[in-house]
Design an enzyme around this catalytic site. Structure first.
Site, mmCIF file in Angstrom:
data_model
loop_
_atom_site.group_PDB
_atom_site.id
_atom_site.type_symbol
_atom_site.label_atom_id
_atom_site.label_comp_id
_atom_site.label_asym_id
_atom_site.label_seq_id
_atom_site.Cartn_x
_atom_site.Cartn_y
_atom_site.Cartn_z
ATOM 1 N N ASP A 155 -0.229 5.097 0.788
ATOM 2 C CA ASP A 155 -0.540 5.896 1.902
ATOM 3 C C ASP A 155 -0.530 5.365 3.331
ATOM 4 O OD1 ASP A 155 -2.201 8.386 0.505
ATOM 5 O OD2 ASP A 155 -1.691 6.637 -0.670
ATOM 6 N N ASP A 180 0.960 -1.310 -0.082
ATOM 7 C CA ASP A 180 0.080 -0.085 -0.025
ATOM 8 C C ASP A 180 0.878 1.191 0.175
ATOM 9 O OD1 ASP A 180 -2.280 1.853 0.396
ATOM 10 O OD2 ASP A 180 -1.785 1.784 2.604
#
Length: 413
Positions: free
Chosen positions: A200, A198
């Site tokens: 963020d 991922d």
């Protein structure tokens, strides 16, 4: 009749000790059934399970070994082993094996005590304990430093309820401020080939959409929606559309400045530098935006980027959503597609994320890691890291500090 004897040698370590002992055994045609050696602070501990053949009597063999040990300044013990005991030991090799990895800034005795107590309660046997982290100067060992890393790996054998074990390990992790990972010690652990991140709050220490919102003057509104989505309280697609609508009219001239200020997560550069050197493929699978994913791709050397597109007209963000949105299910689908593209099994993949929308890919990856994650995600992921940086993942792969190169170093990994 063949005699079985366990020979245990301890003392100050120096070159040639094992060679000296084994040379004597060789003179008598001894078969080595098992051997193990460890060194802690220049102190040797050597164990040899020896089968002394019918043609040789044990007394002369052990006498010669004893004299050699004393000449070398070593302590030695001999323990007879019955055939029944040996066969019982051999039968244990078919049992399941797992790796428990304890990570923290510093390892305290209470963490070791808690982990090993849980192992014992569940009837598991510890075959080996290894320190993966490097040697630490005394001033750092006596206090917790933000930039230190400590890791101890336990190889355990036996059958146990894995869900219950993970729950217990999570409890002591929360209580003691450590991380405890638990994974099968199988061929796939040693053949991981793809790591998906991922973006963020994982590769970077912020949520890009919140940064965009602050630039648009709607920071508090968007941040509140983001937090609820990451906690799993809101459907990702719905929350994404609501946040995008609030960004309508944002001047895209601010994008470059935001990209350049993105705070890279501790350990990210060290991790990816070494993954690339070791032949792993890496990917960003993000509910954020391709604009920033591509920036990180160039900066860190990521192989693949899949994220959402910002629709722009006349230099302004439109606030509309471009399908398909990269939500949790899309991340899991992309992980499957990349594994197929790379010609590997899902068991050979690693997924790393912090939010509820990462759980689908964490659940199907061979090694799913919740990184500095929300409580809901830590509870539902099989493994988590919260105390160290992203480079703590290298410990879960079994690498030691001495195996790892620093970014910018001239030597090869």
């Amino acid at each position: 009749m063949t005699e079985l004897v366990l020979i245990r040698v301890t003392g100050a370590d120096k070159p040639g000790l094992t060679a000296s002992i084994s040379a004597i055994l060789a003179q008598y045609g001894v078969t080595i059934l098992d051997i193990g050696q460890a060194e802690i602070h220049d102190t040797l501990s050597l164990g040899i399970l020896a089968a002394i053949p019918d043609s040789a009597e044990s007394a002369p063999v052990l006498k010669d070994v004893l004299f050699k040990a004393h000449a070398l300044g070593l302590s030695i013990r001999f323990t007879p082993v019955t055939a029944e005991s040996y066969e019982h030991w051999v039968a244990g090799q078919g049992k399941s094996r797992h790796i428990i990895t304890l990570l923290a800034r510093t390892i305290e005795a209470d963490a070791i005590a808690s982990v090993t107590a849980i192992v014992a309660e569940h009837g598991l046997n510890i075959d080996q304990i290894s320190r993966l982290s490097g040697r630490v100067p005394l001033d750092q060992a006596e206090s917790c430093h933000d930039n230190t890393r400590a890791c101890v790996e336990f190889s355990v054998r036996g059958e146990a309820d894995q869900s219950e074990l993970r729950a217990r390990f999570l409890d002591i992790a929360n209580e003691l401020g450590v991380d405890v990972a638990f994974q099968a010690d199988d061929v796939y652990r040693r053949t991981r080939r793809l790591v998906a991140f991922d973006m963020d709050s994982t590769l970077i220490e912020t949520e890009v959409i919140d940064e965009l919102a602050r630039a648009a003057g709607v920071g508090d509104q968007v941040a509140a929606i983001t937090e609820r989505a990451m906690q799993g309280e809101l459907d990702f697609k719905q929350s994404f559309a609501e946040r995008m609508a609030l960004l309508k009219g944002l001047d895209t001239r601010v994008l470059d400045g935001i990209a350049e200020r993105l705070p890279i997560t501790e350990g990210a550069e060290r991790l990816i530098y070494n993954l690339r050197a070791l032949g792993y493929k890496t990917a960003i699978l993000s509910g954020g935006f391709n604009y920033f994913g591509r920036y990180l791709q160039q900066r860190l050397g990521i192989d693949y980027v899949f994220a959402n597109e910002l629709e722009i007209e006349d230099g302004l963000v439109t606030g509309r959503v471009i399908e398909p949105v990269v939500d949790g299910q899309r991340k899991a689908d992309l992980l499957r597609e990349l594994a197929k593209k790379e010609g590997i099994r899902l068991e050979q993949t690693i997924a790393v994320g912090d939010g509820a929308n990462d759980l689908p890919m964490l659940s199907i990856a061979g090694l799913g890691i919740a990184f500095r994650a929300k409580p809901l995600v830590r509870k539902n992921a099989r493994n988590s890291i919260s105390t160290l940086g992203l480079d703590g993942i290298l410990y879960l792969l079994g690498y030691r500090d001495r195996d790892i190169a620093e970014p910018g170093a001239t030597e090869q990994v």
